[in-house]
Design a protein around this motif. Structure first.
Motif, PDB file in Angstrom:
ATOM      1  N   ALA A  46       0.813  -1.226   0.000  1.00  0.00           N
ATOM      2  CA  ALA A  46       0.000   0.000   0.000  1.00  0.00           C
ATOM      3  C   ALA A  46       0.844   1.273   0.000  1.00  0.00           C
ATOM      4  N   VAL A  47       2.100   1.169   0.384  1.00  0.00           N
ATOM      5  CA  VAL A  47       2.969   2.359   0.439  1.00  0.00           C
ATOM      6  C   VAL A  47       4.134   2.256  -0.540  1.00  0.00           C
ATOM      7  N   ARG A  48       4.059   1.322  -1.480  1.00  0.00           N
ATOM      8  CA  ARG A  48       5.135   1.146  -2.455  1.00  0.00           C
ATOM      9  C   ARG A  48       5.276   2.391  -3.323  1.00  0.00           C
ATOM     10  N   PRO A  49       6.472   2.655  -3.795  1.00  0.00           N
ATOM     11  CA  PRO A  49       6.663   3.814  -4.666  1.00  0.00           C
ATOM     12  C   PRO A  49       6.050   3.558  -6.040  1.00  0.00           C
ATOM     13  N   VAL A  50       5.367   4.543  -6.557  1.00  0.00           N
ATOM     14  CA  VAL A  50       4.759   4.442  -7.885  1.00  0.00           C
ATOM     15  C   VAL A  50       5.020   5.748  -8.637  1.00  0.00           C
ATOM     16  N   PRO A  51       4.933   5.730  -9.959  1.00  0.00           N
ATOM     17  CA  PRO A  51       5.099   6.974 -10.716  1.00  0.00           C
ATOM     18  C   PRO A  51       4.009   7.981 -10.335  1.00  0.00           C
ATOM     19  N   ARG A  52       4.313   9.252 -10.443  1.00  0.00           N
ATOM     20  CA  ARG A  52       3.323  10.290 -10.107  1.00  0.00           C
ATOM     21  C   ARG A  52       2.043  10.130 -10.920  1.00  0.00           C
ATOM     22  N   SER A  53       2.156   9.607 -12.127  1.00  0.00           N
ATOM     23  CA  SER A  53       0.970   9.430 -12.970  1.00  0.00           C
ATOM     24  C   SER A  53      -0.020   8.429 -12.378  1.00  0.00           C
ATOM     25  N   CYS A  54       0.419   7.647 -11.397  1.00  0.00           N
ATOM     26  CA  CYS A  54      -0.457   6.657 -10.754  1.00  0.00           C
ATOM     27  C   CYS A  54      -1.090   7.181  -9.469  1.00  0.00           C
ATOM     28  N   ILE A  55      -0.831   8.439  -9.131  1.00  0.00           N
ATOM     29  CA  ILE A  55      -1.382   9.037  -7.906  1.00  0.00           C
ATOM     30  C   ILE A  55      -2.526   9.972  -8.283  1.00  0.00           C
ATOM     31  N   VAL A  56      -3.692   9.726  -7.695  1.00  0.00           N
ATOM     32  CA  VAL A  56      -4.851  10.587  -7.908  1.00  0.00           C
ATOM     33  C   VAL A  56      -5.414  10.945  -6.539  1.00  0.00           C
ATOM     34  N   ASP A  57      -5.518  12.219  -6.259  1.00  0.00           N
ATOM     35  CA  ASP A  57      -6.020  12.711  -4.968  1.00  0.00           C
ATOM     36  C   ASP A  57      -5.269  12.094  -3.791  1.00  0.00           C
ATOM     37  N   GLY A  58      -3.960  11.907  -3.955  1.00  0.00           N
ATOM     38  CA  GLY A  58      -3.126  11.398  -2.870  1.00  0.00           C
ATOM     39  C   GLY A  58      -3.156   9.889  -2.682  1.00  0.00           C
ATOM     40  N   LEU A  59      -3.880   9.178  -3.529  1.00  0.00           N
ATOM     41  CA  LEU A  59      -3.988   7.722  -3.415  1.00  0.00           C
ATOM     42  C   LEU A  59      -3.525   7.053  -4.702  1.00  0.00           C
ATOM     43  N   ILE A  60      -3.099   5.797  -4.584  1.00  0.00           N
ATOM     44  CA  ILE A  60      -2.702   5.033  -5.766  1.00  0.00           C
ATOM     45  C   ILE A  60      -3.955   4.685  -6.565  1.00  0.00           C
ATOM     46  N   CYS A  61      -3.970   5.065  -7.837  1.00  0.00           N
ATOM     47  CA  CYS A  61      -5.098   4.820  -8.725  1.00  0.00           C
ATOM     48  C   CYS A  61      -4.918   3.457  -9.399  1.00  0.00           C
ATOM     49  N   ARG A  62      -5.826   2.541  -9.131  1.00  0.00           N
ATOM     50  CA  ARG A  62      -5.719   1.181  -9.683  1.00  0.00           C
ATOM     51  C   ARG A  62      -5.757   1.172 -11.203  1.00  0.00           C
ATOM     52  N   ALA A  63      -6.570   2.041 -11.801  1.00  0.00           N
ATOM     53  CA  ALA A  63      -6.663   2.087 -13.267  1.00  0.00           C
ATOM     54  C   ALA A  63      -5.331   2.537 -13.867  1.00  0.00           C
ATOM     55  N   ALA A  64      -4.696   3.514 -13.255  1.00  0.00           N
ATOM     56  CA  ALA A  64      -3.400   3.994 -13.753  1.00  0.00           C
ATOM     57  C   ALA A  64      -2.339   2.915 -13.602  1.00  0.00           C
ATOM     58  N   VAL A  65      -2.371   2.176 -12.497  1.00  0.00           N
ATOM     59  CA  VAL A  65      -1.425   1.081 -12.288  1.00  0.00           C
ATOM     60  C   VAL A  65      -1.664  -0.014 -13.324  1.00  0.00           C
ATOM     61  N   ALA A  66      -2.931  -0.290 -13.633  1.00  0.00           N
ATOM     62  CA  ALA A  66      -3.254  -1.295 -14.652  1.00  0.00           C
ATOM     63  C   ALA A  66      -2.687  -0.884 -16.007  1.00  0.00           C
ATOM     64  N   THR A  67      -2.745   0.402 -16.312  1.00  0.00           N
ATOM     65  CA  THR A  67      -2.174   0.906 -17.563  1.00  0.00           C
ATOM     66  C   THR A  67      -0.669   0.688 -17.589  1.00  0.00           C
ATOM     67  N   VAL A  68      -0.011   0.940 -16.471  1.00  0.00           N
ATOM     68  CA  VAL A  68       1.437   0.716 -16.376  1.00  0.00           C
ATOM     69  C   VAL A  68       1.729  -0.768 -16.578  1.00  0.00           C
ATOM     70  N   ARG A  69       0.957  -1.635 -15.932  1.00  0.00           N
ATOM     71  CA  ARG A  69       1.165  -3.090 -16.087  1.00  0.00           C
ATOM     72  C   ARG A  69       1.066  -3.507 -17.542  1.00  0.00           C
ATOM     73  N   GLU A  70       0.041  -3.006 -18.233  1.00  0.00           N
ATOM     74  CA  GLU A  70      -0.128  -3.343 -19.644  1.00  0.00           C
ATOM     75  C   GLU A  70       1.055  -2.862 -20.477  1.00  0.00           C
ATOM     76  N   ARG A  71       1.533  -1.654 -20.183  1.00  0.00           N
ATOM     77  CA  ARG A  71       2.613  -1.067 -20.962  1.00  0.00           C
ATOM     78  C   ARG A  71       3.927  -1.821 -20.795  1.00  0.00           C
ATOM     79  N   ILE A  72       4.189  -2.343 -19.607  1.00  0.00           N
ATOM     80  CA  ILE A  72       5.462  -3.030 -19.414  1.00  0.00           C
ATOM     81  C   ILE A  72       5.308  -4.551 -19.459  1.00  0.00           C
ATOM     82  N   ASP A  73       4.107  -5.008 -19.792  1.00  0.00           N
ATOM     83  CA  ASP A  73       3.856  -6.442 -19.991  1.00  0.00           C
ATOM     84  C   ASP A  73       4.180  -7.303 -18.769  1.00  0.00           C
ATOM     85  N   VAL A  74       3.663  -6.901 -17.627  1.00  0.00           N
ATOM     86  CA  VAL A  74       3.889  -7.697 -16.421  1.00  0.00           C
ATOM     87  C   VAL A  74       2.851  -8.790 -16.353  1.00  0.00           C
TER      88      VAL A  74
END
Length: 74
Positions: A46-74
């Motif tokens: 819950a406190v892992r570092p993420v790119p700023r693009s994955c932070i919305v209103d101070g919280l980690i945005c699951r949709a943005a993280v999903a986009t990152v996952r797709e982009r790097i093929d995890v």
């Protein structure tokens, strides 16, 4: 040990996540790779570092993280 010699909590979390998940041969920055981590049972997830693009209103945005996952093929 003086305060100036201590590692900050954020630096310690960042380093632990890097040691755990980052692969220099994989796609994406280290923050993108850590953001894509699916180990939700990790105490630091819950406190892992993420790119700023994955932070919305101070919280980690699951949709943005999903986009990152797709982009790097995890």
């Amino acid at each position: 040990m003086s305060t100036s010699q201590r590692t900050s909590l954020r630096a310690a979390i960042n380093e632990r996540c890097r040691e755990c998940i980052v692969d220099p041969l994989s796609r994406g920055s280290w923050r993108e790779q850590v953001a894509a981590c699916v180990s939700s049972n990790c105490a630091l997830h819950a406190v892992r570092p993420v790119p700023r693009s994955c932070i919305v209103d101070g919280l980690i945005c699951r949709a943005a993280v999903a986009t990152v996952r797709e982009r790097i093929d995890v």
